[in-house]
Design a protein around this motif. Structure first.
Motif, short mmCIF file in Angstrom:
data_model
loop_
_atom_site.label_atom_id
_atom_site.label_comp_id
_atom_site.label_asym_id
_atom_site.label_seq_id
_atom_site.Cartn_x
_atom_site.Cartn_y
_atom_site.Cartn_z
N ALA A 1 30.20 37.31 1.43
CA ALA A 1 28.90 36.84 1.01
C ALA A 1 27.62 37.30 1.74
O ALA A 1 26.45 37.86 1.14
CB ALA A 1 29.07 35.45 0.81
N PHE A 2 27.89 37.43 2.93
CA PHE A 2 26.87 37.65 3.78
C PHE A 2 26.35 39.33 3.71
O PHE A 2 25.40 39.70 3.61
CB PHE A 2 27.02 37.40 5.30
N VAL A 3 27.35 40.13 3.67
CA VAL A 3 27.23 41.52 3.72
C VAL A 3 26.96 41.98 2.42
O VAL A 3 25.90 42.79 2.34
CB VAL A 3 28.73 42.27 3.76
N GLU A 4 27.15 41.18 1.35
CA GLU A 4 26.62 41.78 -0.02
C GLU A 4 25.24 41.27 -0.31
O GLU A 4 24.46 41.70 -0.71
CB GLU A 4 27.40 40.92 -1.18
N ALA A 5 24.83 40.08 0.70
CA ALA A 5 23.37 39.61 0.32
C ALA A 5 22.45 40.61 1.06
O ALA A 5 21.25 40.86 0.94
CB ALA A 5 23.36 38.29 0.99
N LEU A 6 23.03 41.51 1.98
CA LEU A 6 22.08 42.30 2.59
C LEU A 6 22.44 43.77 2.10
O LEU A 6 21.45 44.79 2.44
CB LEU A 6 22.81 42.84 4.08
N HIS A 7 23.01 43.99 0.84
CA HIS A 7 23.08 45.18 0.20
C HIS A 7 21.64 46.01 -0.19
O HIS A 7 21.62 46.98 -0.22
CB HIS A 7 23.82 45.16 -0.92
N PRO A 8 20.42 45.17 -0.62
CA PRO A 8 19.36 45.72 -1.05
C PRO A 8 18.70 46.60 0.09
O PRO A 8 18.31 47.56 -0.10
CB PRO A 8 18.41 44.43 -1.53
N LEU A 9 18.85 46.02 1.23
CA LEU A 9 18.24 46.59 2.48
C LEU A 9 19.09 47.78 2.90
O LEU A 9 18.51 48.73 3.07
CB LEU A 9 18.24 45.77 3.66
N SER A 10 20.35 47.50 2.76
CA SER A 10 21.26 48.77 3.14
C SER A 10 20.95 49.95 2.22
O SER A 10 20.87 51.23 2.41
CB SER A 10 22.49 48.54 2.91
N ALA A 11 20.95 49.62 0.93
CA ALA A 11 20.70 50.70 -0.24
C ALA A 11 19.25 51.26 -0.15
O ALA A 11 19.23 52.69 -0.12
CB ALA A 11 20.87 49.98 -1.41
N ALA B 1 13.35 45.46 -1.32
CA ALA B 1 14.73 45.13 -0.80
C ALA B 1 14.41 44.04 0.27
O ALA B 1 15.34 43.08 0.16
CB ALA B 1 15.17 46.44 0.06
N VAL B 2 13.47 43.82 0.90
CA VAL B 2 13.43 42.63 1.85
C VAL B 2 13.27 41.56 1.08
O VAL B 2 14.01 40.43 1.12
CB VAL B 2 12.12 42.66 2.83
N ARG B 3 12.53 41.60 0.03
CA ARG B 3 12.21 40.44 -1.20
C ARG B 3 13.55 39.86 -1.72
O ARG B 3 14.14 38.58 -1.53
CB ARG B 3 11.34 40.71 -2.08
#
Length: 290
Positions: free
Chosen positions: A178-188, A216-218
């Motif tokens: 869940a945590f990793v997926e939450a950060l996907h926008p920034l990673s992308a 992505a931050v938003r």
């Protein structure tokens, strides 16, 4: 050879135009494979023989983004537990006009097409070794003939990989995933960083990338706020959110920059205000490599 770049878990995307050699990756080659599709011993081949999951070393070395390197078209495919420099993580199809739109346009399409396959192949980009991502894209002849296949791969230009980077989401527990997926926008968003240093000539490219990071931050903040992580102190996640909001203000300055000096100052501020420390602490609490 043209080059574009990324930041974060990966640092550069090199684009090699395979003049006269690009075709759809149909895998109808003569490479001998085991029943599971893997290659059991070192095999000389070409890039058009590569499949998703193949580990290999380009016979001419990794592309460096500065000149054409025909030798990279030939590769040695090896079992992934043997030393290698590259690993194919996905095959994608790009869509566009029937008429060849130009190298830059095909590069943008190919680059975007290789983002989601990376997340599908590696669930947690932070856990990857320091690698670069590359892709082989269609040239004008291939595009005109309707061949729109793109091969996406990672490579280690500074060392040697000794195992596959592949990681399934099932390797993570629910909180970690869940945590990793939450950060996907920034990673992308990080995958679209321009390769060249900021100049007057690429100012609009940088400001467009900065706008992408603002969004992505938003999105990441929104994801984290609604993500329930029973295994970690909520204050650690709140710390990530607060710092990301600060970082977002600096990204906004970069997005609105009218000159290179202002842009550089804003990007330096982004780095100074990065949420890397807060993310690392949350990952540590979740049992993820920091």
């Amino acid at each position: 050879m043209a080059a574009v770049s990324v930041s974060g878990a990966v640092a550069l995307v090199a684009v090699l135009i395979l003049t006269g050699l690009v075709r759809v990756w149909t895998f109808s080659s003569g490479v001998q494979r085991d029943d599971d599709g893997s290659v059991g011993q070192k095999t000389s081949a070409t890039v058009i023989d590569l499949r998703k999951g193949d580990c290999f070393t380009p016979q001419g070395g990794l592309p460096d983004g500065t000149n054409r390197n025909p030798g990279v078209l030939k590769v040695d495919i090896v079992p992934c537990d043997q030393p290698h420099q590259g690993e194919a993580y996905g095959v994608a199809t790009v869509h566009g006009p029937d008429r060849y739109p130009g190298n830059a346009a095909v590069t943008r399409l190919s680059r975007g097409a290789c983002v989601n396959p990376l997340f599908s192949y590696v669930a947690d980009l932070y856990a990857m070794p320091p690698v670069r991502t590359y892709f082989f894209q269609p040239d004008q002849a291939g595009w005109t003939a309707g061949r729109r296949g793109v091969l996406c791969w990672i490579g280690d230009p500074s060392g040697t990989l000794r195992e596959s980077v592949r990681q399934s989401a099932t390797d993570l527990d629910p909180d970690q995933r869940a945590f990793v997926e939450a950060l996907h926008p920034l990673s992308a968003a990080s995958l679209y960083m321009p390769v060249e240093e900021p100049t007057d000539g690429n100012l609009t490219e940088y400001t467009a990338w900065a706008r992408l990071n603002v969004g992505a931050v938003r999105d990441t903040v929104s994801n984290l706020r609604r993500t329930d992580l029973p295994a970690v102190d909520r204050s650690a996640v709140d710390d990530v959110v607060r710092q990301l909001q600060v970082t977002g203000l600096s990204w906004d300055k970069a997005a609105r920059a009218k000159d290179v000096a202002t842009l550089r100052a804003a990007l330096a501020e982004v780095q100074d205000r990065s949420a890397a420390d807060q993310v690392a602490q949350a990952r540590k609490l979740l049992g993820l490599p920091a």
